[in-house]
Enzyme design. Structure first.
Site, PDB file in Angstrom:
ATOM      1  N   SER A 242      40.247  28.353  49.660  1.00  0.00           N
ATOM      2  CA  SER A 242      40.059  27.636  48.401  1.00  0.00           C
ATOM      3  C   SER A 242      38.863  26.684  48.510  1.00  0.00           C
ATOM      4  CB  SER A 242      41.350  26.908  48.019  1.00  0.00           C
ATOM      5  OG  SER A 242      41.292  26.439  46.698  1.00  0.00           O
ATOM      6  N   ASP A 368      42.987  35.955  40.205  1.00  0.00           N
ATOM      7  CA  ASP A 368      43.177  34.587  40.681  1.00  0.00           C
ATOM      8  C   ASP A 368      43.252  33.637  39.483  1.00  0.00           C
ATOM      9  OD1 ASP A 368      42.860  31.957  41.760  1.00  0.00           O
ATOM     10  OD2 ASP A 368      41.924  32.810  43.535  1.00  0.00           O
ATOM     11  N   HIS A 397      46.281  33.200  43.720  1.00  0.00           N
ATOM     12  CA  HIS A 397      45.469  32.248  44.474  1.00  0.00           C
ATOM     13  C   HIS A 397      46.127  31.972  45.824  1.00  0.00           C
ATOM     14  CE1 HIS A 397      42.408  29.229  45.043  1.00  0.00           C
ATOM     15  NE2 HIS A 397      43.335  28.325  45.360  1.00  0.00           N
TER      16      HIS A 397
END
Length: 582
Positions: A242, A368, A397
């Site tokens: 991330s 995502d 995600h």
């Protein structure tokens, strides 16, 4: 009564009768039918809102979707490493009862089913006084050996066992479920793993006026250099997830060849923060994520209110309802950015992809719900021979749950397989040391930030930083040449810097007032020829080239000037010659 009145009354009574008949028919139907109708309506709404794909998986026989790879056709990393990874050439099938990107993302954060183990913590102090928690899990700990502190890693072990550095995501630390999934998998497979928690996370206090953000690479750089210094023989790799993936890719682009990392992987990176900021405010589902992330950031801020209230707008932070609001009242102020969009643009890793020189595997999911696929730099990844981009249709995600029980994350296995193949291949990156220039930026050049220059070993000019300005010697071939010796070689010259920061090397007489224009011609010629002579002198001294080659270069570069001066000289003599009268 008129005919019009009678017909109107008849129409009203007929409509009322029809309504009564429908009501009577509705009361006759069993209540279960209405429950089924409500269930179908709500189910259809949720199926589309949560982006379920269970029916599609059933129609495809639970075969899953293939992993799409984007790479340069001439990439040695693909042909020598990625092509040997079965997970990257197979198909990914989502856990059937988690067949939604939102379910995967939410389930990972609340019920991620991480393995149970304990870290060994090391406290690291940064140069600016900050504190970072390094949480270690060694292969010997998972294998059943006695727990060791990081300083207990033997030199023999450090030369054999590879070392993995983990960079978590936004407001995540070593206790996050997905972090523990990766750490345990790698340690169990024979790796030593260390999680570099961000400042203020992992139970640590903020001990300086510096906070981490989406583009803050100095902590990653300092930790990696420290680990390389402590274990110089250990092959070192890194994984970013991330926001941590954005930081890692940005760091790789800033460092280029000058990084001790042998390879890296990026998982669910936002890539372009401006695009992701627009995306997360587009739909209702994304706005819910934005709100949830803002709550996490506000919780992080409350832990360090004593520092943040002094450096940022605390009232604005407490009222923040989105990530952009938090960045506006906190991040951009602490990091000294003019606007939020300026912060997003300068910290986006997409601008640094072209300069990545380390084997890099990037994994992203098309569905995502946080980091949109619109930000994925397809062309930039394809142009870089060191990068292999793997995209899947589903995954959420950082979710990527697989199997009926959902105890495994697909991307964790893909990362292990890629790094293991890379570790046993000749395509590992080896650091090529270059001269450090302090803070790195692919968008800015230090040559524009200083009016001073140094002459390097190859005779070129480079900007002088504050450290180099304090030094009074220049080293070449293990021989020191002091400034006094250099100035002695230059006949009465002075180095002056113009107001615009451009170095000018001129004669002392250049600044004097010239009275006679005729006498200034020779002085002007000397001033113009001096840089050429100085360049030839430096090239000869530092490069050791043939004097005849240098003479040829000097003659060719100065020929236009000599021709112009010759024309001016002979024209002047011709004008002074007596002319005959007809």
């Amino acid at each position: 009564m008129s005919n019009g009145t009678i017909s109107a009354t008849f129409d009203v009574s007929a409509a009322a009768a029809a309504g009564e008949l429908l009501l009577q028919a509705a009361t006759v139907l069993p209540p279960i039918y209405y429950l089924i109708a409500v269930f179908l309506f709500v189910g259809t709404f949720l199926y589309n809102f949560l982006e379920f794909h269970l029916l599609s998986d059933i129609l495809h026989g639970f075969m899953g979707d293939p992993v799409e790879l984007t790479f340069n056709p001439e990439s040695e990393i693909y042909h020598g490493v990625a092509s040997k990874c079965r997970s990257l050439h197979g198909r990914y099938l989502v856990t059937p009862w988690l067949a939604s990107p939102h379910l995967q993302t939410v389930f990972l954060n609340f019920l991620g089913r991480p393995p149970s183990f304990k870290y060994n913590r090391q406290i690291y102090r940064t140069r600016d006084g900050g504190t970072i928690a390094l949480d270690w899990l060694l292969f010997s700990d998972v294998a059943g050996g006695s727990a060791q502190l990081p300083t207990g890693i033997s030199k023999e072990d450090s030369t054999v066992t590879p070392l993995l550095v983990m960079v978590p995501g936004l407001t995540s630390d070593s206790a996050s479920a997905y972090v523990k999934h990766l750490v345990y998998k790698m340690a169990k497979s024979g790796w030593n793993v260390v999680v570099g928690n961000h400042r203020g996370l992992g139970g640590m206090s903020i001990t300086s006026d510096c906070f981490y953000n989406a583009g803050w690479t100095e902590d990653v750089r300092e930790v990696i250099n420290y680990l390389h210094k402590e274990y110089p023989n250990a092959p070192m790799y890194a994984v970013g997830t991330s926001i941590g993936a954005n930081i890692l890719v940005k760091y790789l682009g800033e460092e280029g060849e000058n990084t001790p990392l042998a390879g890296a992987t990026s998982i669910c990176s936002p890539w372009d923060l401006v695009v992701c900021d627009r995306f997360i405010n587009r739909k209702l589902a994304q706005r819910l994520y934005d709100r949830a992330l803002a709550i996490g950031l506000k919780g992080y801020a409350e832990l360090h209110q004593s520092v943040l209230s002094r450096l940022a707008n605390w009232e604005g932070i407490s009222k923040s309802c989105s990530v952009r609001d938090f960045d506006n009242h906190a991040t951009r102020l602490i990091a000294n950015y003019e606007t939020v969009d300026t912060y997003y643009r300068r910290c986006s890793s997409v601008s640094y992809v072209a300069n990545v020189s380390v084997p890099l595997l990037c994994i992203s999911a098309i569905d995502d719900p946080v980091c949109t696929s619109e930000a994925i730099p397809w062309d930039e990844c394809r142009a870089n021979k060191k990068i292999v981009l793997a995209t899947t249709t589903h995954g959420g995600h950082l979710g990527y749950f697989q199997g009926l029980t959902g105890k495994q994350l697909w991307w964790v296995g893909a990362v292990y397989e890629f790094l293991s193949v890379l570790h046993n291949s000749p395509f590992m990156h080896h650091q090529k040391k270059t001269e450090a220039t302090g803070l790195h930026s692919a968008l800015e050049s230090t040559i524009d930030q200083s009016p001073y220059v140094n002459i390097t070993e190859d005779g070129m000019l480079s900007p002088a930083t504050e450290n180099t300005l304090t030094e009074s010697t220049v080293t070449h071939s293990n021989k020191e040449i002091t400034e006094s010796e250099i100035s002695a070689e230059v006949d009465e010259t002075a180095k002056t810097s113009s107001k615009d920061g451009v170095l000018r090397i001129t004669s002392k007489n250049e600044n004097s007032v010239k009275k006679d224009k005729g006498e200034n011609i020779s002085e002007t010629v000397a001033d113009v020829m001096y840089p050429i002579k100085r360049s030839v002198h430096e090239l000869r001294k530092y490069q050791g080239k043939s004097i005849w080659l240098l003479a040829y270069i000097a003659f060719m570069t100065s020929w236009p000037l000599i021709g112009s001066l010759s024309f001016f000289f002979f024209r002047k003599r011709y004008n002074k010659a007596p002319r005959k009268n007809n």
